[in-house]
Design an enzyme around this catalytic site. Sequence first.
Site, PDB file in Angstrom:
ATOM      1  N   CYS A  74       0.926  -1.621   0.123  1.00  0.00           N
ATOM      2  CA  CYS A  74       0.027  -0.047   0.205  1.00  0.00           C
ATOM      3  C   CYS A  74       0.375   1.117   0.252  1.00  0.00           C
ATOM      4  CB  CYS A  74      -1.209   0.278   1.484  1.00  0.00           C
ATOM      5  SG  CYS A  74      -2.187   1.771   1.365  1.00  0.00           S
ATOM      6  N   CYS A 199      -4.974   6.553  -4.342  1.00  0.00           N
ATOM      7  CA  CYS A 199      -4.260   4.666  -4.781  1.00  0.00           C
ATOM      8  C   CYS A 199      -2.931   4.896  -4.718  1.00  0.00           C
ATOM      9  CB  CYS A 199      -5.073   3.940  -5.491  1.00  0.00           C
ATOM     10  SG  CYS A 199      -3.958   2.002  -5.388  1.00  0.00           S
TER      11      CYS A 199
HETATM   12  N1  API Z   1      -5.689  -2.229  -2.075  1.00  0.00           N
HETATM   13  C1  API Z   1      -4.912  -3.377  -2.887  1.00  0.00           C
HETATM   14  C2  API Z   1      -3.532  -2.636  -1.271  1.00  0.00           C
HETATM   15  C3  API Z   1      -3.469  -1.109  -1.273  1.00  0.00           C
HETATM   16  C4  API Z   1      -3.045  -0.057  -1.994  1.00  0.00           C
HETATM   17  C5  API Z   1      -3.646   1.683  -2.453  1.00  0.00           C
HETATM   18  N2  API Z   1      -4.312   1.843  -0.921  1.00  0.00           N
HETATM   19  C6  API Z   1      -2.134   2.047  -1.918  1.00  0.00           C
HETATM   20  O1  API Z   1      -1.988   3.521  -2.065  1.00  0.00           O
HETATM   21  O2  API Z   1      -1.577   1.642  -2.816  1.00  0.00           O
HETATM   22  C7  API Z   1      -4.788  -4.108  -3.075  1.00  0.00           C
HETATM   23  O3  API Z   1      -4.910  -5.267  -2.040  1.00  0.00           O
HETATM   24  O4  API Z   1      -3.959  -4.500  -3.862  1.00  0.00           O
END
Ligand code: API
EC number: 5.1.1.7
Length: 259
Positions: A74, A199
């Site tokens: 993340c 994200c």
């Molecule tokens: N939901 C993503 C992980 C968190 C990604 C996001 N919150 C970031 O800031 O990179 C996954 O399971 O691949």
Amino acid sequence: MQKLKFYKYQGTGNDFVMIDNRDMAIASENVSLVKRLCDRKFGVGADGLILIQPLEGYDFEMIYFNADGTKSLCGNGCRSAVMFARHLGIVGNKASFMTIDGGLKAQVNDDEVKLGMPDVKKVEEIDGDYYVNTGSPHYVAFVDEVKDYPVFEMGRSIRNNEHFAPKGGTNVNFVQKLSDHEVFVRTYERGVEDETLSCGTGVTGVVLVCHFAKQMTSPVTVQTLGGTLQISFDYDANGYTNICLQGPAKKVFEGEIEI
Ligand SMILES: N[C@H](CCC[C@H](N)C(=O)O)C(=O)O
């Protein structure tokens, strides 16, 4: 019942429950606790939860859970974890920490964190769109008016497409090019199962796709519903290296919850 101290952080609107777990009181397999704390009605409410733990050879280890208890890298969570570690006095303005995707380094610049992301070897084309893994898997589609786009419906459909099932699904990013050095991105996130306000691994993947597909060059400014991020990178025949994700990360509040 015992009381659990928690902190709430957000990185461009991607929000996290943060726990100082240096005493290792919380087992990293306690998925039911993660789900409860991330629940926006019965818990604190967040897109994800992050444990900060000691690890030999690093300033700390961060363990990230999506709200559904699944784990992945993340980017916004890493940026928030560095700001939290500085709040705890574990680091100053530089951090070297372990993640699910290996060791990463970051630097704090005022209220922003500049995070070194993992190298990326390739961007793939898929049915006229794109697919890239920046530590988490990301599907990327260019759209005309991203602010009016049905991100939840279209994102959920692609996320659950059987093509991605063997890899546990994918995150889905919709991007509108604003200029030669700026884009607007909205993301449907795997493990949150909803649109998030930004994200980090997603906008990073989008920028690499913008280079691959639209010949955009580094750095690229990314507007999201939760704020502005900047991504820079180097590129050569071996792929993308020296990838940096920079943007704000802040503490929102702290509290205690009975568990
Ligand atoms: N939901 C993503 C992980 C968190 C990604 C996001 N919150 C970031 O800031 O990179 C996954 O399971 O691949």
